[in-house]
Design an enzyme around this catalytic site. Sequence first.
Site, mmCIF file in Angstrom:
data_model
loop_
_atom_site.group_PDB
_atom_site.id
_atom_site.type_symbol
_atom_site.label_atom_id
_atom_site.label_comp_id
_atom_site.label_asym_id
_atom_site.label_seq_id
_atom_site.Cartn_x
_atom_site.Cartn_y
_atom_site.Cartn_z
ATOM 1 N N GLU A 177 -3.609 12.095 -4.222
ATOM 2 C CA GLU A 177 -3.240 11.452 -5.486
ATOM 3 C C GLU A 177 -4.473 11.278 -6.362
ATOM 4 O O GLU A 177 -5.591 11.071 -5.855
ATOM 5 C CB GLU A 177 -2.551 10.110 -5.218
ATOM 6 C CG GLU A 177 -3.406 9.082 -4.488
ATOM 7 C CD GLU A 177 -2.586 7.921 -3.919
ATOM 8 O OE1 GLU A 177 -1.807 8.168 -2.973
ATOM 9 O OE2 GLU A 177 -2.731 6.803 -4.417
ATOM 10 N N ASP A 200 -3.863 10.141 0.631
ATOM 11 C CA ASP A 200 -4.464 9.238 -0.365
ATOM 12 C C ASP A 200 -5.252 10.049 -1.400
ATOM 13 O O ASP A 200 -4.706 10.946 -1.993
ATOM 14 C CB ASP A 200 -5.329 8.174 0.338
ATOM 15 C CG ASP A 200 -4.464 7.214 1.159
ATOM 16 O OD1 ASP A 200 -3.247 7.168 0.919
ATOM 17 O OD2 ASP A 200 -4.993 6.532 2.062
ATOM 18 N N ASP A 220 0.298 12.037 3.722
ATOM 19 C CA ASP A 220 -0.094 11.321 2.516
ATOM 20 C C ASP A 220 -1.605 11.114 2.653
ATOM 21 O O ASP A 220 -2.058 10.192 3.327
ATOM 22 C CB ASP A 220 0.670 9.988 2.495
ATOM 23 C CG ASP A 220 0.172 9.042 1.419
ATOM 24 O OD1 ASP A 220 -0.669 9.448 0.597
ATOM 25 O OD2 ASP A 220 0.653 7.884 1.414
ATOM 26 N N LYS A 250 -8.343 3.693 -2.575
ATOM 27 C CA LYS A 250 -7.166 3.532 -3.417
ATOM 28 C C LYS A 250 -6.402 2.256 -3.072
ATOM 29 O O LYS A 250 -6.687 1.575 -2.077
ATOM 30 C CB LYS A 250 -6.248 4.763 -3.307
ATOM 31 C CG LYS A 250 -5.925 5.255 -1.906
ATOM 32 C CD LYS A 250 -5.062 4.327 -1.067
ATOM 33 C CE LYS A 250 -3.728 4.008 -1.717
ATOM 34 N NZ LYS A 250 -2.613 4.642 -0.941
ATOM 35 N N ASP A 269 -3.003 -0.928 2.758
ATOM 36 C CA ASP A 269 -2.972 0.461 2.294
ATOM 37 C C ASP A 269 -4.106 0.674 1.282
ATOM 38 O O ASP A 269 -3.881 1.070 0.143
ATOM 39 C CB ASP A 269 -1.587 0.714 1.654
ATOM 40 C CG ASP A 269 -1.370 2.194 1.305
ATOM 41 O OD1 ASP A 269 -2.160 3.037 1.773
ATOM 42 O OD2 ASP A 269 -0.421 2.481 0.549
ATOM 43 N N HIS A 319 5.124 10.433 -9.343
ATOM 44 C CA HIS A 319 5.499 9.121 -8.821
ATOM 45 C C HIS A 319 5.833 8.175 -9.961
ATOM 46 O O HIS A 319 5.297 8.300 -11.061
ATOM 47 C CB HIS A 319 4.334 8.555 -7.981
ATOM 48 C CG HIS A 319 4.800 7.580 -6.935
ATOM 49 N ND1 HIS A 319 6.117 7.347 -6.656
ATOM 50 C CD2 HIS A 319 4.093 6.775 -6.084
ATOM 51 C CE1 HIS A 319 6.211 6.440 -5.691
ATOM 52 N NE2 HIS A 319 4.987 6.071 -5.324
ATOM 53 N N ASN A 326 -2.195 0.801 -3.033
ATOM 54 C CA ASN A 326 -0.810 1.282 -3.082
ATOM 55 C C ASN A 326 -0.277 1.231 -4.511
ATOM 56 O O ASN A 326 -0.561 0.302 -5.266
ATOM 57 C CB ASN A 326 0.067 0.430 -2.147
ATOM 58 C CG ASN A 326 1.468 0.996 -2.061
ATOM 59 O OD1 ASN A 326 2.333 0.701 -2.891
ATOM 60 N ND2 ASN A 326 1.695 1.849 -1.075
ATOM 61 N N SER A 327 0.507 2.221 -4.842
ATOM 62 C CA SER A 327 1.000 2.385 -6.219
ATOM 63 C C SER A 327 1.863 1.216 -6.689
ATOM 64 O O SER A 327 2.025 1.004 -7.893
ATOM 65 C CB SER A 327 1.814 3.668 -6.318
ATOM 66 O OG SER A 327 1.032 4.758 -5.919
ATOM 67 N N ARG A 336 -0.502 14.768 -6.379
ATOM 68 C CA ARG A 336 0.343 13.633 -6.789
ATOM 69 C C ARG A 336 -0.198 13.060 -8.094
ATOM 70 O O ARG A 336 -1.350 12.630 -8.152
ATOM 71 C CB ARG A 336 0.338 12.593 -5.671
ATOM 72 C CG ARG A 336 0.874 11.235 -6.043
ATOM 73 C CD ARG A 336 1.131 10.458 -4.756
ATOM 74 N NE ARG A 336 1.203 9.035 -4.950
ATOM 75 C CZ ARG A 336 1.414 8.190 -3.946
ATOM 76 N NH1 ARG A 336 1.550 8.653 -2.691
ATOM 77 N NH2 ARG A 336 1.472 6.901 -4.178
ATOM 78 N N SER A 394 3.179 8.740 6.005
ATOM 79 C CA SER A 394 2.928 7.783 4.925
ATOM 80 C C SER A 394 1.631 6.998 5.127
ATOM 81 O O SER A 394 1.401 6.413 6.193
ATOM 82 C CB SER A 394 4.112 6.803 4.857
ATOM 83 O OG SER A 394 3.731 5.607 4.223
ATOM 84 N N GLY A 395 0.816 6.937 4.044
ATOM 85 C CA GLY A 395 -0.407 6.135 4.115
ATOM 86 C C GLY A 395 -0.077 4.662 4.275
ATOM 87 O O GLY A 395 -0.699 3.944 5.061
ATOM 88 N N LEU A 396 0.948 4.215 3.529
ATOM 89 C CA LEU A 396 1.338 2.808 3.598
ATOM 90 C C LEU A 396 1.774 2.414 5.002
ATOM 91 O O LEU A 396 1.318 1.420 5.565
ATOM 92 C CB LEU A 396 2.481 2.541 2.602
ATOM 93 C CG LEU A 396 3.178 1.183 2.738
ATOM 94 C CD1 LEU A 396 2.209 0.046 2.432
ATOM 95 C CD2 LEU A 396 4.402 1.098 1.828
#
Length: 541
Positions: free
Chosen positions: A113, A86, A84, A119, A57, A189, A121-122, A158, A45-47
């Site tokens: 993504e 990114d 991930d 980027k 992130d 997502h 975080n979503s 993504r 996970s990037g986060l």
Amino acid sequence: MNTKTKCQQFRQLLQSQELEFICEAHNGLSAKIVEEAGFKGIWGSGLTIAAQFGVRDNNEASWTQILDNLEFMSDATHIPILLDGDTGYGNFNNMQRLIRKLEQRQIAAVCIEDKIFPKTNSFLKGDAQPMADIDEFSGKIKAGKDAQTDDEFCIIARVEAFICGWGLAEALRRAEAYHQAGADGILIHSALAVPDEILSFKREWGDRCPVVIVPTKYYSTPTDVFRQSEFAMVIWANHLLRTAVTTMQKTAKTLKEEEHLLSIEDRIAPVSEVFRLQGAAELQEAEKRYLPQNSENMAAIILAASRGDELGELTEDKPKTMVHIQGTPLLSHIVDAYNAVGIKNITVVRGYKKEAVTLPNLTYVDNDRFADTGELDSLLKALRAKNGTFQDTIISYGDVLFNQYIPQTLFQEQEDLVMFVDSSWEGKTSYTRLGGFAECTLPNSRKTFHSKVYLQQLGQDVPEASIHGVWMGFLKVSSKACEQLQEILEHMLADPANRKAGMSQLFQELLRRKFPIRVLYTVGHWLDINSLDDIVHAGEF
Ligand code: SPV
Ligand code: MG
């Protein structure tokens, strides 16, 4: 263990007919925990990787820092990692280099993504985030597929259309473009608390290619809903890091408030569990195979039970071994010399005023009957205390100082019984200390340098013409011979006549039983503290 490559394993998961699950990890340890829990894959996970570095992130950690972290995760595990990635950390060119570096580290797959570098975080103001140009992003996927050397490596595209506030049509348009560009799967997502977006996407998408979901926000949806909708894979995206955060905060707070460990200790992993996860046992096995066993396998027994009456007042409240030489107890000097050659397993037999013998990191064995027993009784007690687990051991005295050369040389000799004899004995008409005079197979001369010398007799009454030196109070006994020595001592001391027997009787018994006792000659390198005068001279030594 799975014989398939990590890339093959991941592709199999992605394409399996079952709903598969992968779980987040953010370093080598958590990756291992994911594997041990039974997961067949890991979400890098990037986060959470950013979070465990203590950064945001937002691509604040460089892609090579992420790569280094992934290398630990990959090395620690046997299951595939989906990174991930990114936005791919740049344009198509950066994407290609990323793919090559991931393959070198056996990372099985990457997910990119369709947003803009750097980027966000979503789940942070998603609908304010700009999306990547659809053609530019498709080119990046194509470049990535062209760069991979292993056909099984997977690239997941993504789609962030829902996150960024767009509708189903945009999500589908993008997914189809990325699919055409060569993506092996689509991650759709959504930041909604309900699964509506991802379900509507899947209904329209059908089974054009596998679809991956991240139900962080719509967590209350029963997993069977995902199964029935034929999603390919569920990612539990951040739950180990969040678990760690909660537990670490609780522990830190408790420690700060309570200033002790009592309410913590039983609620956290013991250090032995940490060692296990790190694979400490494997290293210990390897050490046995690859390291010289010497320093691990060396010990010393120091006989120090007697008072040392000859030092008068100095030994009124402590035994001779604790009398100070240049401000430090005699025993300390002896321990230092052993430590200096790597011997830390040291047993001291105490007797007279034992409470005064308290140096740290020593094993103490007490001979409370020191007044009416002898050296062999003390030695037997020390050997018994080993409970049958013996190392190569030097037996020495608590009142004989020596140079490191002595133990070093004794341990270099492979024979079972090795002793040191000082050949400069002339002038000593009587030598009652340490068992007395030695007669050997050869006197000390240049010749003995190349030949092995053995003990023939030891005692007070060796005829002067036969004396080759004095025993200096050091006997090395191999681990194997320690066991025999204990048996011999048990036998000897069963006879009350031997109650007060000393080391010279032991040598005589060993010779009688035809044990070869190797003699090493030296001149000096030791000092027997036997009088007030010796204490003065010890300073010079
Ligand atoms: C991550 O785990 O870093 C993800 C998933 O990208 S999410 O945080 O839900 O965007
Ligand atoms: Mg991410």
